[in-house]
Design a protein around this motif. Structure first.
Motif, PDB file in Angstrom:
ATOM      1  N   MET A  92      77.767  -4.444  18.063  1.00  0.00           N
ATOM      2  CA  MET A  92      78.731  -3.824  18.970  1.00  0.00           C
ATOM      3  C   MET A  92      78.052  -3.455  20.288  1.00  0.00           C
ATOM      4  O   MET A  92      76.966  -2.879  20.308  1.00  0.00           O
ATOM      5  CB  MET A  92      79.328  -2.569  18.309  1.00  0.00           C
ATOM      6  CG  MET A  92      80.393  -1.857  19.134  1.00  0.00           C
ATOM      7  SD  MET A  92      79.715  -0.616  20.288  1.00  0.00           S
ATOM      8  CE  MET A  92      79.016   0.561  19.153  1.00  0.00           C
ATOM      9  N   THR A  93      78.712  -3.793  21.416  1.00  0.00           N
ATOM     10  CA  THR A  93      78.188  -3.468  22.745  1.00  0.00           C
ATOM     11  C   THR A  93      79.242  -2.707  23.541  1.00  0.00           C
ATOM     12  O   THR A  93      80.342  -3.218  23.747  1.00  0.00           O
ATOM     13  CB  THR A  93      77.788  -4.739  23.511  1.00  0.00           C
ATOM     14  OG1 THR A  93      76.842  -5.488  22.741  1.00  0.00           O
ATOM     15  CG2 THR A  93      77.174  -4.383  24.857  1.00  0.00           C
ATOM     16  N   PRO A  94      78.924  -1.494  24.000  1.00  0.00           N
ATOM     17  CA  PRO A  94      79.891  -0.695  24.767  1.00  0.00           C
ATOM     18  C   PRO A  94      79.657  -0.756  26.268  1.00  0.00           C
ATOM     19  O   PRO A  94      78.537  -0.978  26.738  1.00  0.00           O
ATOM     20  CB  PRO A  94      79.620   0.728  24.252  1.00  0.00           C
ATOM     21  CG  PRO A  94      78.133   0.723  24.008  1.00  0.00           C
ATOM     22  CD  PRO A  94      77.751  -0.687  23.607  1.00  0.00           C
ATOM     23  N   SER A  95      80.721  -0.572  27.025  1.00  0.00           N
ATOM     24  CA  SER A  95      80.635  -0.425  28.478  1.00  0.00           C
ATOM     25  C   SER A  95      81.842   0.391  28.933  1.00  0.00           C
ATOM     26  O   SER A  95      82.799   0.563  28.188  1.00  0.00           O
ATOM     27  CB  SER A  95      80.608  -1.786  29.185  1.00  0.00           C
ATOM     28  OG  SER A  95      81.798  -2.502  28.924  1.00  0.00           O
ATOM     29  N   ALA A  96      81.788   0.898  30.139  1.00  0.00           N
ATOM     30  CA  ALA A  96      82.885   1.733  30.655  1.00  0.00           C
ATOM     31  C   ALA A  96      82.806   1.774  32.170  1.00  0.00           C
ATOM     32  O   ALA A  96      81.924   1.165  32.786  1.00  0.00           O
ATOM     33  CB  ALA A  96      82.810   3.146  30.067  1.00  0.00           C
TER      34      ALA A  96
ATOM     35  N   ILE B 292      79.126   5.781  19.939  1.00  0.00           N
ATOM     36  CA  ILE B 292      78.887   5.101  21.213  1.00  0.00           C
ATOM     37  C   ILE B 292      77.565   5.600  21.800  1.00  0.00           C
ATOM     38  O   ILE B 292      77.360   6.813  21.934  1.00  0.00           O
ATOM     39  CB  ILE B 292      80.029   5.357  22.212  1.00  0.00           C
ATOM     40  CG1 ILE B 292      81.384   4.998  21.597  1.00  0.00           C
ATOM     41  CG2 ILE B 292      79.799   4.598  23.508  1.00  0.00           C
ATOM     42  CD1 ILE B 292      81.551   3.541  21.283  1.00  0.00           C
ATOM     43  N   SER B 293      76.681   4.679  22.123  1.00  0.00           N
ATOM     44  CA  SER B 293      75.421   5.080  22.749  1.00  0.00           C
ATOM     45  C   SER B 293      75.674   5.574  24.170  1.00  0.00           C
ATOM     46  O   SER B 293      76.745   5.339  24.747  1.00  0.00           O
ATOM     47  CB  SER B 293      74.452   3.889  22.782  1.00  0.00           C
ATOM     48  OG  SER B 293      75.017   2.820  23.526  1.00  0.00           O
ATOM     49  N   ASP B 294      74.701   6.268  24.734  1.00  0.00           N
ATOM     50  CA  ASP B 294      74.830   6.714  26.121  1.00  0.00           C
ATOM     51  C   ASP B 294      74.965   5.501  27.038  1.00  0.00           C
ATOM     52  O   ASP B 294      74.245   4.508  26.889  1.00  0.00           O
ATOM     53  CB  ASP B 294      73.613   7.530  26.540  1.00  0.00           C
ATOM     54  CG  ASP B 294      73.601   8.918  25.925  1.00  0.00           C
ATOM     55  OD1 ASP B 294      74.614   9.285  25.283  1.00  0.00           O
ATOM     56  OD2 ASP B 294      72.591   9.631  26.071  1.00  0.00           O
ATOM     57  N   LEU B 295      75.894   5.597  27.978  1.00  0.00           N
ATOM     58  CA  LEU B 295      76.112   4.521  28.948  1.00  0.00           C
ATOM     59  C   LEU B 295      75.536   4.950  30.290  1.00  0.00           C
ATOM     60  O   LEU B 295      75.686   6.102  30.701  1.00  0.00           O
ATOM     61  CB  LEU B 295      77.607   4.225  29.083  1.00  0.00           C
ATOM     62  CG  LEU B 295      78.384   4.000  27.774  1.00  0.00           C
ATOM     63  CD1 LEU B 295      79.843   3.670  28.088  1.00  0.00           C
ATOM     64  CD2 LEU B 295      77.749   2.907  26.936  1.00  0.00           C
TER      65      LEU B 295
ATOM     66  N   PRO C  97      73.213  -0.006  25.293  1.00  0.00           N
ATOM     67  CA  PRO C  97      72.659  -1.007  24.388  1.00  0.00           C
ATOM     68  C   PRO C  97      73.540  -1.187  23.151  1.00  0.00           C
ATOM     69  O   PRO C  97      74.382  -0.331  22.846  1.00  0.00           O
ATOM     70  CB  PRO C  97      71.301  -0.399  24.000  1.00  0.00           C
ATOM     71  CG  PRO C  97      71.527   1.085  24.096  1.00  0.00           C
ATOM     72  CD  PRO C  97      72.464   1.274  25.251  1.00  0.00           C
ATOM     73  N   PRO C  98      73.393  -2.287  22.441  1.00  0.00           N
ATOM     74  CA  PRO C  98      74.124  -2.471  21.176  1.00  0.00           C
ATOM     75  C   PRO C  98      73.765  -1.379  20.173  1.00  0.00           C
ATOM     76  O   PRO C  98      72.737  -0.693  20.312  1.00  0.00           O
ATOM     77  CB  PRO C  98      73.651  -3.854  20.708  1.00  0.00           C
ATOM     78  CG  PRO C  98      73.146  -4.537  21.940  1.00  0.00           C
ATOM     79  CD  PRO C  98      72.571  -3.454  22.797  1.00  0.00           C
ATOM     80  N   ASN C  99      74.608  -1.219  19.178  1.00  0.00           N
ATOM     81  CA  ASN C  99      74.376  -0.187  18.169  1.00  0.00           C
ATOM     82  C   ASN C  99      73.043  -0.433  17.445  1.00  0.00           C
ATOM     83  O   ASN C  99      72.718  -1.545  17.049  1.00  0.00           O
ATOM     84  CB  ASN C  99      75.523  -0.135  17.158  1.00  0.00           C
ATOM     85  CG  ASN C  99      75.781  -1.485  16.496  1.00  0.00           C
ATOM     86  OD1 ASN C  99      75.922  -2.500  17.170  1.00  0.00           O
ATOM     87  ND2 ASN C  99      75.833  -1.495  15.161  1.00  0.00           N
TER      88      ASN C  99
END
Length: 227
Positions: free
Chosen positions: A85-89, A120-123, A106-108
């Motif tokens: 999983m890769t998060p962005s915002a 969700i990791s820090d963005l 970064p990915p989980n």
């Protein structure tokens, strides 16, 4: 002056100096804001609330933004393996200027169990102001990509800013008056050392070409005179 009076005067001066430093420090206000996300997922609509914290640290002419989630906002019906999983915002900037700053993480680093809110990791991202003044930073749309699917989470409660900050734009970044006004005068671009060298090289070539043309013309003129 007695030692006691001297000590009192020094203490008072130190207190006043400390107050001056506090008054001179840039104004900032931070708050952890609850953001109610409405998520469009591959298995239907979901909703969740997560407290959001946004921090800004000045680095040179820019500000490094860090967006932190204190709770997960979506889940998966199957386990997501490590790195799946890769998060962005986006962080919405308002006030002295209106811009959207992309942030990503970064990915989980650990597997996410099925039907469990995904951590969700820090963005983080970089914001370089074009105008000086007070701006606010507010959580925007969150995007989660996992195993070939995309989940889009939109704040549905019109959250308030997580951070208010007085920012300073780099020198020369503010728009100049009359730009694009059709005055008919050309504005020379600002160039760095490399661009300047290229510009000088081009100018030198132009001079050489002009000189060669002049010599050729004089030579031809001389031949005509002799003939």
């Amino acid at each position: 002056m007695s030692d006691r009076k001297r000590s009192t005067a020094l203490a008072l001066a130190s207190a006043l100096a400390g107050s001056a430093v506090l008054l001179a420090a840039p104004a900032a206000r931070a708050a952890v804001v609850d953001v109610a996300y409405d998520c469009k997922t591959p298995i239907g609509d979901k909703s969740a609330v997560s407290p959001i914290d946004i921090k800004a640290v000045k680095e040179g002419d820019a500000y490094k933004l860090t967006m932190s989630f204190q709770k997960g906002v979506s889940s998966s019906p199957i386990e997501l393996g490590k790195g799946a999983m890769t998060p962005s915002a986006v962080v919405l900037v308002d006030g002295a200027e209106k811009v959207s700053v992309p942030v990503s993480g970064p990915p989980n680093t650990e597997a996410a169990p099925a039907d469990t809110p995904i951590k969700i990791s820090d963005l983080s991202g970089t914001y370089t102001p074009k105008k000086s003044g007070k701006v606010t930073f507010t959580a925007g749309v969150l995007t989660i990509k996992a195993m070939g699917t995309t989940t889009t989470c939109t704040p549905g409660n019109s959250p308030g800013p997580s951070l208010d900050l007085e920012v300073t734009a780099p020198a020369g970044s503010a728009p100049q008056s009359g730009d694009g006004g059709g005055s008919g005068e050309e504005t020379l671009p600002q160039t760095g050392p490399t661009d300047s060298a290229l510009a000088l090289g081009t100018l030198g070539a132009t001079v050489l070409l002009s000189g060669a043309a002049g010599v050729l013309w004089l030579t031809r003129r001389g031949r005509r005179a002799r003939s």
